[in-house]
Design a protein around this motif. Sequence first.
Motif, PDB file in Angstrom:
ATOM      1  N   LEU A  97      -7.242  -0.035   4.199  1.00 42.69           N
ATOM      2  CA  LEU A  97      -6.520   0.116   2.926  1.00 42.69           C
ATOM      3  C   LEU A  97      -5.260   0.962   3.141  1.00 42.69           C
ATOM      4  CD1 LEU A  97      -6.435  -0.302  -0.190  1.00 42.69           C
ATOM      5  CD2 LEU A  97      -7.724   1.845  -0.395  1.00 42.69           C
TER       6      LEU A  97
ATOM      7  N   LYS B 194      -2.971  -1.835   2.942  1.00 39.85           N
ATOM      8  CA  LYS B 194      -3.096  -1.850   1.470  1.00 39.85           C
ATOM      9  C   LYS B 194      -4.131  -2.876   1.000  1.00 39.85           C
ATOM     10  CE  LYS B 194       0.293   0.987   1.822  1.00 39.85           C
ATOM     11  NZ  LYS B 194      -0.237   1.938   2.804  1.00 39.85           N
ATOM     12  N   ARG B 195      -4.983  -3.323   1.906  1.00 33.87           N
ATOM     13  CA  ARG B 195      -6.081  -4.205   1.497  1.00 33.87           C
ATOM     14  C   ARG B 195      -7.215  -4.091   2.524  1.00 33.87           C
ATOM     15  NH1 ARG B 195      -7.464  -8.207  -2.020  1.00 33.87           N
ATOM     16  NH2 ARG B 195      -9.031  -9.629  -1.210  1.00 33.87           N
TER      17      ARG B 195
ATOM     18  N   PHE C  37     -10.186   5.964  -3.822  1.00 34.25           N
ATOM     19  CA  PHE C  37      -9.232   4.854  -3.591  1.00 34.25           C
ATOM     20  C   PHE C  37      -8.513   4.513  -4.887  1.00 34.25           C
ATOM     21  CE2 PHE C  37     -12.364   3.151  -0.160  1.00 34.25           C
ATOM     22  CZ  PHE C  37     -11.872   4.065   0.754  1.00 34.25           C
ATOM     23  N   ARG C  38      -9.292   4.497  -5.979  1.00 35.83           N
ATOM     24  CA  ARG C  38      -8.661   4.151  -7.283  1.00 35.83           C
ATOM     25  C   ARG C  38      -7.628   5.199  -7.661  1.00 35.83           C
ATOM     26  NH1 ARG C  38     -14.487   2.903  -9.322  1.00 35.83           N
ATOM     27  NH2 ARG C  38     -14.703   0.761  -8.613  1.00 35.83           N
TER      28      ARG C  38
ATOM     29  N   ALA D 104      -5.405   2.087  -5.931  1.00 36.67           N
ATOM     30  CA  ALA D 104      -5.978   0.812  -5.491  1.00 36.67           C
ATOM     31  C   ALA D 104      -6.974   0.285  -6.515  1.00 36.67           C
ATOM     32  CB  ALA D 104      -6.677   1.001  -4.147  1.00 36.67           C
TER      33      ALA D 104
ATOM     34  N   ALA E 119     -10.953  -3.573  -1.632  1.00 37.26           N
ATOM     35  CA  ALA E 119      -9.986  -2.593  -2.139  1.00 37.26           C
ATOM     36  C   ALA E 119      -8.589  -3.119  -1.842  1.00 37.26           C
ATOM     37  CB  ALA E 119     -10.201  -1.251  -1.464  1.00 37.26           C
ATOM     38  N   ASP E 120      -7.715  -3.100  -2.848  1.00 38.36           N
ATOM     39  CA  ASP E 120      -6.331  -3.452  -2.551  1.00 38.36           C
ATOM     40  C   ASP E 120      -5.362  -2.772  -3.500  1.00 38.36           C
ATOM     41  OD1 ASP E 120      -6.763  -4.965  -4.777  1.00 38.36           O
ATOM     42  OD2 ASP E 120      -6.192  -6.884  -3.893  1.00 38.36           O
ATOM     43  N   ALA E 121      -4.129  -2.698  -3.057  1.00 38.32           N
ATOM     44  CA  ALA E 121      -3.102  -1.989  -3.837  1.00 38.32           C
ATOM     45  C   ALA E 121      -1.742  -2.564  -3.483  1.00 38.32           C
ATOM     46  CB  ALA E 121      -3.116  -0.512  -3.467  1.00 38.32           C
TER      47      ALA E 121
ATOM     48  N   LEU F  10       0.126   2.615  -2.257  1.00 41.36           N
ATOM     49  CA  LEU F  10      -0.744   3.759  -2.519  1.00 41.36           C
ATOM     50  C   LEU F  10       0.125   4.981  -2.797  1.00 41.36           C
ATOM     51  CD1 LEU F  10      -3.356   3.327   0.380  1.00 41.36           C
ATOM     52  CD2 LEU F  10      -3.699   2.764  -2.037  1.00 41.36           C
TER      53      LEU F  10
END
Length: 434
Positions: free
Chosen positions: A107, A111-112, A135-136, A140, A151-153, A156
């Motif tokens: 992540l 970013k994933r 993470f959130r 993300a 998990a993705d964003a 970050l």
Amino acid sequence: MRCVIMQYVIKGGNPLVGDVVIGGAKNAALGILAAAIMADEDVTIENLPDVRDTNVLLEAIEDIGARVRRIDPHTVCINGSAISTVRVNNDFIKRIRASYYLLGALLGKYKRAEVSLPGGCNIGSRPIDQHLKGFRALGARADVEYGMVVADALHLAGNHIYLDMVSVGATINIMLAAVLAEGNTILENAAKEPHIVDVANLLNSMGANIKGAGTDVIRIRGVQRLHGTTYSIIPDQIEAGTFMFAAAMTRGDVTVKNVIPRHLEAISAKLKEMGCEVIEFDDAVRVVCKSRLHYTHVKTLPYPGFPTDMQPQISVALSLAEGTSMVTESIFENRFKYVDELARMGANVKVESNVAVISGVNRLTGADVSAPDLRAGAALVLAGLAADGYTVVDETKYILRGYERFDEKLRLLGACIYQAEDERDVRRFKLEAV
Ligand code: UD1
């Protein structure tokens, strides 16, 4: 077809005497191997323990396209430049707890991340809500879908994160994701275990900016990229503690070498209360035990408290001590599963909720027992070393997850222990050991 069931066969009664050299910390190695994929340059890791958990993680890392070059059994060079997928769905990975460190690492870098829900020792419910919360907080989306954590964003961003409970895994995972986030992250109520400092030191040597690891507030200033490095893992506190208790239980005299005595303070303090002499050197501790152990009370706590990963070993030792001891397990609710096995060897232990009341007995007697998990398995081996007669410890695969050449190291100290592949091996050992 011959059925291979790895077992340890032990003839108890020999005091352990001599020197034992401790390897690199398994739990540090797991965080460090995951961190190593975050650079696109060579990261060389030294003092890597050659145990099943680290080898499984290396396989998973290779599986997603990273280059893994084993220089020798304890040195590996990892290069994350050729990673071709962020989906880690390898059958093996589900069996180890630390697979979740690939979430933070992937992540942070790409970013994933999509990683199978972690497995590991069945020592109680092991949620990962704090990892996901972290993470959130960094921006993300983090959810569990079809048995995978996804998990993705888009990007970050650093944040102020307060952990609801002290979690080693969440601290490392959030640190991994935050080192490449934009801006500053403050992680409060962080775990302080030595291996958290070790992962932070590795990341800093790759160009990260982490301050405060080892305290309960970690401050991370995000950087744009990480670079290659060479790094040596700290010694394994739990392997060392296991040999210290092996010395105590067999009324032995063992010098445990290649350790950081400060990391062992909680263990040394309990051994002293139990009547052992513990002598500290710069990078070694010597444990001498000449008489029967005394009772004591102990409660597992996050570092610098007494480690939950040493709870089975101290409990087994207390089962032979004079008097009645209380052992409170405050980290994992299901960590007394070995007690029924120990009872087969003559121990007198009653478990009420998360407290074991241990009435010390004069002697344990050998029996066929089964390792329910990694540390409890090692503790049952210690019980076998101190017991009269023969003990067979089944399911040694758990022990091999975290101890390198465990039987060989014990044999070098004078223990009578062998690995058997089947009943015929067990019978042969018993005949030869008479
Ligand atoms: C790590 C170690 C393990 C050790 C444990 C405690 C590794 C690979 N494993 O496990 O050997 O026994 O630390 O020292 O390093 N919790 C939650 N939500 C979360 C995370 C944790 O409720 O998101 C709870 C757990 O259920 C447990 C406590 O917090 O009761 C501590 O767990 P944690 O420190 O996270 O243990 P692990 O990282 O799984």
